[in-house]
Enzyme design. Structure first.
Site, PDB file in Angstrom:
ATOM      1  N   THR A   7     -16.970   2.668  -0.644  1.00 45.66           N
ATOM      2  CA  THR A   7     -16.158   2.751   0.569  1.00 45.66           C
ATOM      3  C   THR A   7     -16.825   3.694   1.560  1.00 45.66           C
ATOM      4  O   THR A   7     -17.638   4.535   1.171  1.00 45.66           O
ATOM      5  CB  THR A   7     -14.734   3.266   0.236  1.00 45.66           C
ATOM      6  N   ASN A   9     -14.592   5.154   3.494  1.00 40.72           N
ATOM      7  CA  ASN A   9     -13.336   5.824   3.805  1.00 40.72           C
ATOM      8  C   ASN A   9     -13.187   7.098   2.956  1.00 40.72           C
ATOM      9  O   ASN A   9     -13.029   7.030   1.740  1.00 40.72           O
ATOM     10  CB  ASN A   9     -12.216   4.813   3.508  1.00 40.72           C
ATOM     11  N   LYS A  12     -10.005   7.411   0.805  1.00 40.57           N
ATOM     12  CA  LYS A  12     -10.023   6.707  -0.478  1.00 40.57           C
ATOM     13  C   LYS A  12     -10.771   7.536  -1.520  1.00 40.57           C
ATOM     14  O   LYS A  12     -10.355   7.636  -2.672  1.00 40.57           O
ATOM     15  CB  LYS A  12     -10.720   5.351  -0.314  1.00 40.57           C
ATOM     16  N   ASP A  69     -10.239  -4.002  -3.791  1.00 39.06           N
ATOM     17  CA  ASP A  69      -9.741  -4.800  -2.680  1.00 39.06           C
ATOM     18  C   ASP A  69      -8.244  -4.937  -2.894  1.00 39.06           C
ATOM     19  O   ASP A  69      -7.796  -5.106  -4.026  1.00 39.06           O
ATOM     20  CB  ASP A  69     -10.423  -6.173  -2.643  1.00 39.06           C
ATOM     21  N   PHE A 152       0.617   3.575   5.334  1.00 36.69           N
ATOM     22  CA  PHE A 152      -0.117   2.824   6.366  1.00 36.69           C
ATOM     23  C   PHE A 152       0.182   1.336   6.177  1.00 36.69           C
ATOM     24  O   PHE A 152       0.950   0.945   5.280  1.00 36.69           O
ATOM     25  CB  PHE A 152      -1.629   3.100   6.253  1.00 36.69           C
ATOM     26  N   TYR A 154       1.327  -2.255   5.750  1.00 37.62           N
ATOM     27  CA  TYR A 154       2.620  -2.931   5.644  1.00 37.62           C
ATOM     28  C   TYR A 154       3.718  -2.053   5.023  1.00 37.62           C
ATOM     29  O   TYR A 154       4.819  -2.541   4.759  1.00 37.62           O
ATOM     30  CB  TYR A 154       2.451  -4.219   4.811  1.00 37.62           C
ATOM     31  N   ASP A 155       3.425  -0.788   4.776  1.00 28.48           N
ATOM     32  CA  ASP A 155       4.400   0.091   4.097  1.00 28.48           C
ATOM     33  C   ASP A 155       5.797   0.122   4.740  1.00 28.48           C
ATOM     34  O   ASP A 155       6.799   0.125   4.025  1.00 28.48           O
ATOM     35  CB  ASP A 155       3.854   1.521   3.979  1.00 28.48           C
ATOM     36  N   LYS A 175       4.354   7.669  -3.805  1.00 24.43           N
ATOM     37  CA  LYS A 175       3.624   6.398  -3.643  1.00 24.43           C
ATOM     38  C   LYS A 175       2.537   6.289  -4.707  1.00 24.43           C
ATOM     39  O   LYS A 175       2.336   5.222  -5.283  1.00 24.43           O
ATOM     40  CB  LYS A 175       3.022   6.287  -2.234  1.00 24.43           C
ATOM     41  N   ARG A 181      -2.450   0.461  -6.174  1.00 25.58           N
ATOM     42  CA  ARG A 181      -3.751   1.121  -6.324  1.00 25.58           C
ATOM     43  C   ARG A 181      -3.721   2.114  -7.481  1.00 25.58           C
ATOM     44  O   ARG A 181      -4.646   2.183  -8.289  1.00 25.58           O
ATOM     45  CB  ARG A 181      -4.100   1.856  -5.024  1.00 25.58           C
TER      46      ARG A 181
END
Ligand code: IMP
Length: 203
Positions: A7, A9, A12, A69, A152, A154-155, A175, A181
């Protein structure tokens, strides 16, 4: 041993560092190892994309590599947006626009028929092509409006079945207990432990 998290990111990376804190790996990102060419995500499923990325980046880096993914599967839409979750509603759209687009698509779908799940697939690969795969889901329903400010994507429109609130109403710690995840990562942790054990046996 170094483990490449495929990633760019940093967020992450921090999540995985927390989840794998007790494992003897130094976690590095694509930027840390100077990889700028992205493996194209051309797979038809989340699993295919995770595998493509893990195998491609492991070969390019020479390191044990973890790629993930994830996406949202809505039963009333035959599993859409799924692998297209990031770009659903078109390129360069905001999370709020994507949520409004999905709510509009489901306008005529009644409560009880709005079941959905977040899914995360993690693939772990070695440079010589060995491959492991894990899968985690978080079940819920698509609500009729947006609510909550955490998280973030669709949460805000995802009602978490086992918590009775929107994903965006959960704290980060909460979460991380129920998310797709976190569940895929927990299994990945076991895979990584097995890899460490087998390296220990072979040396
Ligand atoms: P990625 O594979 O983690 O980059 O996720 C792909 C897309 O799926 C994101 O851009 C979001 O639209 C959606 N998604 C994945 N995980 C989540 C989540 O935890 N909450 C909300 N949306 C998510």
């Amino acid at each position: 041993m170094r483990l490449l998290i495929a990633t760019h990111n940093r967020g992450k990376l921090i999540e995985y560092q927390a989840m794998f804190a007790d494992l003897p790996f130094e976690l590095v990102t694509l930027d840390d190892v100077g990889i700028r060419d992205d493996v194209p995500e051309t797979g038809a499923t989340l699993a295919e994309n995770a595998r493509l990325k893990a195998l491609g980046y492991a070969r390019a880096s020479g390191l044990l590599t973890l790629a993930d993914d994830s996406g949202l599967e809505v039963d009333a839409l035959g599993g859409e947006p799924g692998v297209r979750s990031k770009r659903y509603a078109g390129e360069n759209k905001s999370d709020a626009e994507r949520n409004a687009f999905l709510l509009a698509k489901l306008r005529d779908v009644p409560a009880g028929k709005r079941t959905a799940r977040f899914r995360c697939v993690i693939a772990i690969a070695t440079p010589d092509g060995k491959l492991w795969e894990t899968d985690g889901v978080c079940e819920g329903e698509i609500a009729f409006d947006a609510r909550g400010t955490n998280g973030f994507g669709y949460d805000p429109i995802f009602h978490v079945a086992e918590r009775g609130v929107r994903m965006a109403e959960l704290s980060t710690a909460e979460k991380n207990r129920v998310s797709h995840r976190a569940r895929a990562a927990e299994q990945a942790r076991r895979v990584l432990l097995g890899i460490i054990e087998s390296v220990g046996r072979d040396t």
